[in-house]
Design a protein around this motif. Structure first.
Motif, PDB file in Angstrom:
ATOM      1  N   PRO A 115       0.831  -1.206   0.000  1.00 44.60           N
ATOM      2  CA  PRO A 115       0.000   0.000   0.000  1.00 44.60           C
ATOM      3  C   PRO A 115       0.862   1.250   0.000  1.00 44.60           C
ATOM      4  N   GLY A 116       0.368   2.309  -0.616  1.00 41.49           N
ATOM      5  CA  GLY A 116       1.139   3.533  -0.723  1.00 41.49           C
ATOM      6  C   GLY A 116       0.917   4.489   0.439  1.00 41.49           C
ATOM      7  N   VAL A 117       2.001   5.196   0.808  1.00 44.35           N
ATOM      8  CA  VAL A 117       1.929   6.239   1.841  1.00 44.35           C
ATOM      9  C   VAL A 117       2.737   7.449   1.376  1.00 44.35           C
ATOM     10  N   SER A 118       2.347   8.621   1.881  1.00 46.52           N
ATOM     11  CA  SER A 118       3.193   9.792   1.651  1.00 46.52           C
ATOM     12  C   SER A 118       3.304  10.664   2.897  1.00 46.52           C
ATOM     13  N   THR A 119       2.671  10.235   4.006  1.00 49.78           N
ATOM     14  CA  THR A 119       2.778  11.004   5.249  1.00 49.78           C
ATOM     15  C   THR A 119       3.088  10.073   6.422  1.00 49.78           C
ATOM     16  N   THR A 120       3.575  10.694   7.492  1.00 50.98           N
ATOM     17  CA  THR A 120       3.926   9.918   8.682  1.00 50.98           C
ATOM     18  C   THR A 120       2.690   9.267   9.300  1.00 50.98           C
ATOM     19  N   SER A 121       1.583   9.978   9.307  1.00 50.55           N
ATOM     20  CA  SER A 121       0.369   9.394   9.886  1.00 50.55           C
ATOM     21  C   SER A 121      -0.108   8.189   9.087  1.00 50.55           C
ATOM     22  N   GLU A 122       0.071   8.242   7.769  1.00 50.30           N
ATOM     23  CA  GLU A 122      -0.311   7.073   6.955  1.00 50.30           C
ATOM     24  C   GLU A 122       0.592   5.880   7.270  1.00 50.30           C
ATOM     25  N   VAL A 123       1.872   6.151   7.514  1.00 51.21           N
ATOM     26  CA  VAL A 123       2.794   5.068   7.899  1.00 51.21           C
ATOM     27  C   VAL A 123       2.334   4.465   9.226  1.00 51.21           C
ATOM     28  N   VAL A 124       2.044   5.331  10.189  1.00 52.83           N
ATOM     29  CA  VAL A 124       1.610   4.846  11.507  1.00 52.83           C
ATOM     30  C   VAL A 124       0.294   4.073  11.370  1.00 52.83           C
ATOM     31  N   TYR A 147      13.232  12.711   3.692  1.00 50.13           N
ATOM     32  CA  TYR A 147      12.042  12.320   4.453  1.00 50.13           C
ATOM     33  C   TYR A 147      12.192  10.892   4.982  1.00 50.13           C
ATOM     34  N   LEU A 148      12.626   9.989   4.100  1.00 55.32           N
ATOM     35  CA  LEU A 148      12.775   8.589   4.523  1.00 55.32           C
ATOM     36  C   LEU A 148      13.826   8.450   5.609  1.00 55.32           C
ATOM     37  N   LYS A 149      14.911   9.224   5.483  1.00 53.51           N
ATOM     38  CA  LYS A 149      15.954   9.197   6.527  1.00 53.51           C
ATOM     39  C   LYS A 149      15.368   9.630   7.861  1.00 53.51           C
ATOM     40  N   ALA A 150      14.528  10.651   7.817  1.00 55.00           N
ATOM     41  CA  ALA A 150      13.946  11.176   9.047  1.00 55.00           C
ATOM     42  C   ALA A 150      12.979  10.187   9.685  1.00 55.00           C
ATOM     43  N   LEU A 151      12.365   9.311   8.881  1.00 57.91           N
ATOM     44  CA  LEU A 151      11.430   8.322   9.436  1.00 57.91           C
ATOM     45  C   LEU A 151      12.149   7.127  10.057  1.00 57.91           C
ATOM     46  N   ALA A 152      13.397   6.892   9.648  1.00 59.03           N
ATOM     47  CA  ALA A 152      14.078   5.653  10.049  1.00 59.03           C
ATOM     48  C   ALA A 152      14.282   5.566  11.556  1.00 59.03           C
ATOM     49  N   SER A 153      14.486   6.700  12.196  1.00 58.68           N
ATOM     50  CA  SER A 153      14.740   6.644  13.636  1.00 58.68           C
ATOM     51  C   SER A 153      13.455   6.416  14.448  1.00 58.68           C
ATOM     52  N   PRO A 154      12.397   7.215  14.239  1.00 62.52           N
ATOM     53  CA  PRO A 154      11.182   6.966  15.032  1.00 62.52           C
ATOM     54  C   PRO A 154      10.398   5.733  14.600  1.00 62.52           C
ATOM     55  N   LEU A 155      10.485   5.354  13.317  1.00 63.86           N
ATOM     56  CA  LEU A 155       9.661   4.253  12.807  1.00 63.86           C
ATOM     57  C   LEU A 155      10.535   3.223  12.068  1.00 63.86           C
ATOM     58  N   PRO A 156      11.495   2.616  12.779  1.00 61.37           N
ATOM     59  CA  PRO A 156      12.435   1.716  12.086  1.00 61.37           C
ATOM     60  C   PRO A 156      11.778   0.462  11.538  1.00 61.37           C
ATOM     61  N   GLN A 157      10.595   0.138  12.056  1.00 53.16           N
ATOM     62  CA  GLN A 157       9.945  -1.100  11.588  1.00 53.16           C
ATOM     63  C   GLN A 157       9.294  -0.944  10.222  1.00 53.16           C
ATOM     64  N   ALA A 158       9.152   0.287   9.742  1.00 53.76           N
ATOM     65  CA  ALA A 158       8.543   0.503   8.424  1.00 53.76           C
ATOM     66  C   ALA A 158       9.611   0.373   7.341  1.00 53.76           C
ATOM     67  N   ARG A 159       9.297  -0.424   6.300  1.00 51.14           N
ATOM     68  CA  ARG A 159      10.227  -0.591   5.167  1.00 51.14           C
ATOM     69  C   ARG A 159       9.515  -0.156   3.896  1.00 51.14           C
ATOM     70  N   PHE A 160      10.278   0.470   3.013  1.00 47.41           N
ATOM     71  CA  PHE A 160       9.661   1.177   1.891  1.00 47.41           C
ATOM     72  C   PHE A 160      10.194   0.738   0.529  1.00 47.41           C
ATOM     73  N   CYS A 161       9.281   0.890  -0.453  1.00 54.74           N
ATOM     74  CA  CYS A 161       9.666   0.888  -1.864  1.00 54.74           C
ATOM     75  C   CYS A 161       9.299   2.274  -2.384  1.00 54.74           C
ATOM     76  N   PRO A 162      10.246   3.219  -2.393  1.00 55.80           N
ATOM     77  CA  PRO A 162       9.946   4.548  -2.916  1.00 55.80           C
ATOM     78  C   PRO A 162       9.735   4.496  -4.425  1.00 55.80           C
ATOM     79  N   THR A 163       8.783   5.276  -4.895  1.00 55.97           N
ATOM     80  CA  THR A 163       8.479   5.342  -6.324  1.00 55.97           C
ATOM     81  C   THR A 163       7.960   6.732  -6.639  1.00 55.97           C
ATOM     82  N   GLY A 164       8.313   7.210  -7.820  1.00 56.38           N
ATOM     83  CA  GLY A 164       7.838   8.532  -8.242  1.00 56.38           C
ATOM     84  C   GLY A 164       8.980   9.518  -8.284  1.00 56.38           C
ATOM     85  N   GLY A 165       9.487   9.777  -9.489  1.00 56.77           N
ATOM     86  CA  GLY A 165      10.587  10.727  -9.629  1.00 56.77           C
ATOM     87  C   GLY A 165      11.951  10.095  -9.425  1.00 56.77           C
TER      88      GLY A 165
END
Ligand code: 3PG
Length: 220
Positions: A115-124, A147-165
């Protein structure tokens, strides 16, 4: 050629390949030669989007004729599309965003999904629902590697496939991040090459992208 990927469904879309071509096909009759070119170039996991009316037929044709490809469906946004893609032979599902209705349908399909996300609340929100693997879309517009670097510390359990650009100039930078398992993009499937049926050019672009597997040695 022999696919390096398992023939049974993968548990995770993120485990399929470090680089996933995102395909927008106007004509389903191009699906099989295109998929063969991508596989020959070293990119066997292929996301065919439902953005064109040919998308579903393209998935069906690749699933039937190119067994060494792992074909998935992209831009899946309704439960009806989930069912149609599963029936067509899609082996994974990708959406640009998510709702509970869509998540329920994707889970019910038994296929791996992203599923796609673009905000921290969607990740949570996804973590709260037991989903820790997601597409980050649209990656560059939504904050990119910073943005992804900034998420790695508070939400290390989330893993991503970035797409777009994402393209050859910035893909390796994404793949070097600890919370990025693969990247998606259309750069190896340019619309003009598809229109010209220039499968050799697409194979070459895929091969160059497949070398990103080892760039920096950080790909999983
Ligand atoms: C997607 O469908 O996931 C993206 O739109 C692909 O983005 P790109 O064309 O910028 O690679």
């Amino acid at each position: 050629m022999t696919s390096p990927l398992p023939s049974s469904p993968a548990a995770s879309v993120l485990d399929l390949a470090p680089v996933v071509p995102v395909v927008v096909l106007p004509d389903a009759s191009d699906a099989v030669p295109l998929a063969r070119a991508l596989v020959a170039g070293g990119l066997p996991a292929i996301e065919v989007t439902l953005r064109t009316p040919a998308g579903l037929d393209a998935i069906r044709e690749i699933a039937a004729a190119v067994p060494e490809a792992v074909v998935g469906a992209g831009t899946v946004i309704t439960p009806e599309q989930v069912a149609a893609c599963a029936a067509a032979g899609a082996r994974f599902l990708v959406s640009p965003g998510w709702t509970d209705v869509l998540l329920t349908a994707m889970r019910g399909s038994g296929l791996p999904f992203l599923p796609g996300v673009s905000t921290t609340s969607e990740v949570v929100g996804l973590l709260e629902r037991g989903v820790s693997e997601m597409k980050f879309f649209p990656a560059e517009a939504a904050g990119g590697t910073a943005y992804l670097k900034a998420l790695a510390s508070p939400l290390p359990q989330a893993r991503f496939c970035p797409t777009g650009g994402i393209g050859p100039d910035n893909a390796a930078e994404y793949l070097a991040l600890p919370n990025v398992a693969c990247v998606g993009g259309s750069w190896m499937v340019p619309a003009d090459a598809v229109a010209a049926r220039d499968w050799g050019r697409i194979e070459g672009l895929a091969r160059a992208a497949s070398y990103l597997r080892t760039a920096g040695g950080t790909c999983r």
